[in-house]
Design an enzyme around this catalytic site. Sequence first.
Site: not given
Length: 669
Positions: A348, A377
Amino acid sequence: MKPLLLLSLLLTLATLSTCRTARLADGFAAYPVYHGPDLGLTFQNGRARLRVWAPTAEKLQLKLYAEGTDGTPVAEYAMQKSVDGTWLYELPAQPPGRFYVVQATIAGRQMAEVPDPYVHAVGVNGQRGALLDPATVSPAGWPDDRRPRLTQPTDIVIGELHLRDVSVHPQSGIQHKGKYLGLAETGTRGPGGVSTGLDHLRELGLTHVHLLPTNDFASIDESQPQQNRYNWGYEPLHYSVPEGSFATDPADPAARIREMKQLVQALHRSGLRLVLDVVYNHTSGADRHPFDQLVPGYYYRQRPDGTYSDAAACGNEVASERPMVRKLIVESVAYWAREYHVDGFRFDLMGILDLRTMRNVRVALDQVDHSIFVYGEGWTAGSSPVPEAERAVKANLRQLNRIAVFGDELRDGVKGHYARQQEPGFASGQPGLEESVKFGIVGATQHPQVNYAQVNYSKAPWAAAPTQAINYVASHDDQVLWDKLTAANPGATEDERIRMDLLSATIVLTSQGVPFLPVGDDFLRTKQGAHNSFNLPDSINQLDWGRKARYGRVQEFYRQLIALRRAHPAFRLPTQELVQQHLEFLPGLPAGTIGYRLHGHAGGDEWGTIVVLLNGTRRPARLGVPAGRYSVVLAEDQLNPQGLRTLEATGATPTVEVPASSALLLVQP
């Protein structure tokens, strides 16, 4: 005041100010670094020893409790100061309690009682660590558990899932609703007899199941399961402990460990690998977290004024560049891979972490299994004091060997801008997005026929190989695909939106790279328009298995599309060079359409030439193709690798008609 004394005072004040600024800038560089492998609770011959890094503590007390919450200590020990800022205590062979905390005294202040940052077993709500060796808590047959075979990363097909969503619906047919064991059940059926849960994932043809955070997070009260509260879990409390609300008994430290291993075991037996969504970029409440109670300030980045920076938009960001923070992250990831046989990790907001940390993660995982997949990400949610050149963002991906990132260029090119919900994309007729879609088709690599100046976000390729590109049009964030198509196309009929949906899926699953889809998109999952459902109720987030029965034709198309990809290596080329050699975009096509061919038995494919035609416009289009006789294997919502019909492309400038909002796949042996 005498001049010499005044000068001395000014120099002292300047030095103190400089030291404070330097300490914030250099990452507490003066703090000692411990390099040993035994931080946290370790066991030898069944006897526990605790080592905690707390270099600024004047005293560190170890307290034992009978229960995981409430009560008073049954024993208390003064830990002994050891090497490199650590404190050590060897517990008696039969300790008087089952749970433990440590309490530091720093600058004369007694801090809160907390588990140590390396804790691997906890009681309810993670308030106390458990005197339990996770290696002794395993289901039957665990030593024989093996990862399913994986040849190369582009063979991967990822399905994203929240553990609660998959089972909690009243008609899921799953007994252990919202639990690890729910996803481990087989033979479950829903409305109309459709397969649900684990059987559905296997039937769909996925290779990897991506679970939203399953580490211990702070947003659910594990002692009140009857409240049925919902949260995605992006509020990490303990990095290396399974979340208790997914266990049948959150108060039993062994239950969450054993049941998560049972889930991994069930996935592996079904031929599926497990990806954990890990959140090492921040923690829940920094002021109450064990990090700040043991080494104030060290684990978090600060702004020049000393306040915590917040690139995570969650109140803080973790300082991965500091040696002991990097060590914790790397060892935590490796622990999940070793102890829980995890097969992949999705980071994340990976852009908050520094490049060196992510490289160290890759090295540590390779020592466990070279096939473990890592992606994340490639961006942040806000500004960070770490220079852009040192962050694990998309633009720096070529410095991260065998780590992938999400391609938001393809995502927003296909469906429209993620935040502007009423803005359509290529698949629903928006012009000017062809190059953004082509960027994703070549897996974000260098290709001579992509005009990077016209790509929506990145103006240069960021992937060194398609193995580094995650292709997707939706995830748990923002609107699900069906809701986005509904919002962006208010005048479209349901049949027209289904055509757009299938076109979107076809683009993702025939592009080079690694495809990713949220489970449920394959039967037109809806969240009733919600774009951020992180804490919304089950009625919004649950998978409605009745939609699988209702939209069986759509679900079957997704299943066939995944099977087509897995059967044909032309869609799974592993290197940039092979993509450049075998993928050729067709020239002179109308706006709102894309065509390309994969030629020369790409990747050793049995099909000599594959022509992929994509019509994003809402009207039929005639597209020029190379002359020849073709077998049509995909047309609109029909797919048959053996051929739906034959087609002759003849004449000086041969063309074929592609219906509105659809794809056409033509092949030659």
